[in-house]
Design a protein around this motif. Structure first.
Motif, PDB file in Angstrom:
ATOM      1  N   ILE A  51     -24.241  17.363  65.456  1.00 27.87           N
ATOM      2  CA  ILE A  51     -24.785  16.757  66.673  1.00 27.87           C
ATOM      3  C   ILE A  51     -24.560  15.246  66.643  1.00 27.87           C
ATOM      4  O   ILE A  51     -24.151  14.645  67.639  1.00 27.87           O
ATOM      5  N   LYS A  78     -30.431  20.886  75.257  1.00 26.11           N
ATOM      6  CA  LYS A  78     -29.944  20.270  74.021  1.00 26.11           C
ATOM      7  C   LYS A  78     -28.462  19.891  74.166  1.00 26.11           C
ATOM      8  O   LYS A  78     -28.057  18.770  73.861  1.00 26.11           O
ATOM      9  N   HIS A 115     -35.396  23.601  62.296  1.00 28.07           N
ATOM     10  CA  HIS A 115     -36.764  24.050  61.988  1.00 28.07           C
ATOM     11  C   HIS A 115     -37.321  24.645  63.275  1.00 28.07           C
ATOM     12  O   HIS A 115     -36.658  24.620  64.315  1.00 28.07           O
ATOM     13  N   ASN A 116     -38.546  25.155  63.191  1.00 27.91           N
ATOM     14  CA  ASN A 116     -39.152  25.692  64.406  1.00 27.91           C
ATOM     15  C   ASN A 116     -39.171  24.624  65.496  1.00 27.91           C
ATOM     16  O   ASN A 116     -39.510  23.473  65.224  1.00 27.91           O
ATOM     17  N   LEU A 117     -38.833  25.015  66.703  1.00 25.48           N
ATOM     18  CA  LEU A 117     -38.871  24.081  67.820  1.00 25.48           C
ATOM     19  C   LEU A 117     -40.307  23.635  68.076  1.00 25.48           C
ATOM     20  O   LEU A 117     -41.219  24.464  68.105  1.00 25.48           O
ATOM     21  N   SER A 118     -40.514  22.330  68.269  1.00 29.05           N
ATOM     22  CA  SER A 118     -41.848  21.870  68.642  1.00 29.05           C
ATOM     23  C   SER A 118     -41.983  21.794  70.160  1.00 29.05           C
ATOM     24  O   SER A 118     -43.073  21.575  70.683  1.00 29.05           O
ATOM     25  N   VAL A 119     -40.858  21.993  70.864  1.00 33.36           N
ATOM     26  CA  VAL A 119     -40.878  21.952  72.328  1.00 33.36           C
ATOM     27  C   VAL A 119     -39.756  22.837  72.849  1.00 33.36           C
ATOM     28  O   VAL A 119     -38.715  22.993  72.191  1.00 33.36           O
ATOM     29  N   LYS A 120     -39.987  23.492  73.980  1.00 35.07           N
ATOM     30  CA  LYS A 120     -38.910  24.261  74.597  1.00 35.07           C
ATOM     31  C   LYS A 120     -38.972  24.122  76.108  1.00 35.07           C
ATOM     32  O   LYS A 120     -39.991  23.691  76.660  1.00 35.07           O
ATOM     33  N   ALA A 121     -37.862  24.495  76.762  1.00 30.44           N
ATOM     34  CA  ALA A 121     -37.839  24.521  78.217  1.00 30.44           C
ATOM     35  C   ALA A 121     -38.277  25.914  78.659  1.00 30.44           C
ATOM     36  O   ALA A 121     -37.810  26.919  78.122  1.00 30.44           O
TER      37      ALA A 121
END
Lengths: 282, 282
Positions: free
Chosen positions: B7, B134, B101-107
Motif C-alpha cells: 500500500i 480502501k 488486523h481486525n478492522l476497527s471501521v468498515k463501510a
C-alpha cells in the motif's frame, strides 16, 4: 480568507491547489471556536502551505437526547477568529449540502467505542467517522489536526485513517487549558458561576493521579478511586466515568504499563465536561 | 508495467503521479481476467493518462458458505493480459497487506442491498464498499471502471461515491458477451458442457423480454413470468431470482417507467450466473 459553502467548489479548489504540490493542513470543527481550536489552526499554519478550517455542526453524531439544536453557534465571530489566524479556506456547508438525502452508506466504527464517552453515546462515533470520511474527500488534506481533549475521538480517527488507508497524516495536538487548568471547551460557557469555580478540580484530580503514578502506584483501581474521591468531595458534579485504558487501543489494564489514558467525564447542571491525561511508563 | 504489492509504495507512486496533473483510470478486479475486464481496461486506457489495475480476491465480501477459497486465480496469466493492454501499474496486495488486523471501521451499505444478489448475500456489499474505499485511497484515481454485469454493485458504488463525496468519477461499462450471448464471467469455466450450451438462454430471455416491453408490455409481473418460463422450460438451471426494479435506486415498480433493470440469477451445478438488462422508457 475564502469562505466556501458547496462541496463542488471546495473539491475543485483543493484539486487545483494539490496539483501545485502544496501541502494542506485541515482543522475540522463544529465551530464556536475557542483557544483549543486556535491552537489546532496555529499548528496547521506552521506545518502546511495552506490551511483549511471547516465549521459544521454534524447532526448525525448527536443522539436524539443530545444538544444538537442548542449546540452553541456564532459564525461571524468564528469567521473573524479564523481570519485572524490566517486561515486560507473556511468550509461552511449547510446540513442540506452535506446530507442532501438519506445516506446510502455510512462508516461504522467496530472498536474503541464501547468505553468512555462511546458507551453512553451509541452511534456517536459512526457519525464522526462518516462526516470525517466525507470531509477528507472534500478537502483532500495532507494533515488533519485533532485535539487530544477528545482522546477517544483521536483513537477512532487513527483507526479510521489506518483501516481505510486514507492518505492523510493525523496530528494530535495537546489540550489547551484556562489558567486555572480547566480544559477549553465550547460548552464551558454553560457552567453556573459556582460550577465554574469547581471545574478546575477535574484537571487537578488528574495531575494528582499523575503524581501517585510517578510515585510508583500501578493499580488502576487505586488511581480511579483517588480521582473519584477528589471530584465527589470537592465539586457538585456527578461522575459519569473515571476510567483507565491502554491508548490508543482502549483496552482494560490489570496494571499500569506502556501508554495509557486516564479519562473522566463529569456532569454539571447544564453541561458535561471531559478531560484526560495520556501517560507512558515502562 | 510495474507490479506493486504494498500500500505504501502504491500511495507514494500515485501521489507523485497525481501531482504532475496526470489522470488515472482505475480498474479494480478480483483477477482471473476475461474480456469483460479487458474491456474495462481498454476504456480506462482510452480516457486517462495512466491505468491502474488491481487484483485482489477480497475475503470480506464472501459469505462463510461462498467460494472464497475456490475462487479462480491465475496471477501469471493475468499479468500477461494486463501487460498486453498497456496497464501502467498492477496493484497486487496480499490479504495480510490489506487486512493486517481486525478492522476497527468498515463501510456499511444502508440502501440498494436488500434485493437481487444482496438479499442472499448479507454483508457482501459492506465488504465491497469497504475494499473499494480502501482501494480508492490507495490508488487515488480520477475515474474508476466497473462492469454493468454487476449492476447492483454499480448502484452501490454510485451511492458510495456520492455519499462519501469521493473525488472519483464512476464509469459503468457495457457487458461483454460471448458470441452466443452469454455474459463473460470468471466463473463460466465451471459450467458443465450441457449447461454451457443452455446458458445463452439467460440472455435470450432478457432480449425476449425487451421485445415484449418495446411492444408495449408495462406490467413487471408479466415480464418476470415470461423470463422465468423460458429459463425453466429450456435449461436445467434453478432460478434464484428474476426481478425488475427502478435503476439505480433499486425500488419496486408497479408499472414499467423511467430507467429500470431486469436482472436474473440462475444456479447451475457448480456455478450461479447473473445477467441483466437496463432499459429506459417514457
Amino acid at each position: 480568507m475564502k469562505v466556501i459553502t458547496t462541496i463542488k467548489e471546495m473539491q475543485a479548489e483543493m484539486g487545483l491547489q494539490r496539483q501545485t504540490g502544496k501541502t494542506v493542513g485541515f482543522v475540522p470543527t463544529m465551530g464556536y471556536l475557542h483557544e483549543g481550536h486556535l491552537s489546532l489552526i496555529k499548528h496547521a499554519r506552521k506545518e502546511n502551505d495552506l490551511v483549511v478550517l471547516s465549521i459544521f455542526v454534524n447532526p448525525i453524531q448527536f443522539g436524539p437526547n443530545e444538544d444538537y439544536a442548542t449546540y452553541p453557534r456564532d459564525f461571524e465571530r468564528d469567521r473573524a477568529l479564523a481570519e485572524g489566524e490566517n486561515v486560507d479556506y473556511l468550509f461552511y456547508p449547510s446540513v442540506e449540502e452535506m446530507y442532501p438525502h438519506n445516506l446510502s452508506v455510512k462508516a461504522v466504527v467496530l472498536e474503541r467505542t464501547s468505553v468512555l464517552c462511546g458507551r453512553s453515546r451509541p452511534g456517536h462515533f459512526d457519525g464522526v467517522a462518516t462526516v470525517i470520511t466525507k470531509l477528507f474527500h472534500i478537502v483532500m488534506p495532507t494533515r488533519a489536526y485533532f485535539g487530544k481533549k477528545d482522546a477517544q475521538q483521536v483513537a477512532v480517527i487513527e483507526g479510521l485513517i489506518a483501516d481505510f488507508n486514507f492518505p492523510v497524516e493525523l496530528v494530535a495536538v495537546d489540550i489547551v487549558r484556562e489558567e486555572d487548568g480547566l480544559a477549553k471547551s465550547s460548552r464551558n460557557v454553560r457552567l453556573l458561576p459556582e460550577e465554574r469555580q469547581q471545574a478546575p478540580l477535574l484537571y487537578k484530580s488528574l495531575t494528582t493521579a499523575k503524581s501517585l503514578i510517578e510515585q510508583g502506584e500501578k493499580d488502576p483501581a487505586t488511581i480511579v478511586n483517588a480521582v473519584k474521591e477528589m471530584i465527589i468531595s470537592r465539586t457538585n458534579g456527578t461522575i459519569d466515568y473515571v476510567e483507565i485504558y491502554s491508548y490508543p487501543e482502549l483496552e482494560p489494564l490489570e496494571t499500569l504499563t506502556g501508554r495509557f489514558i486516564l479519562a473522566l467525564a463529569v456532569k454539571f447542571s447544564h453541561v458535561r465536561l471531559i478531560d484526560n491525561l495520556i501517560m507512558e511508563i515502562d
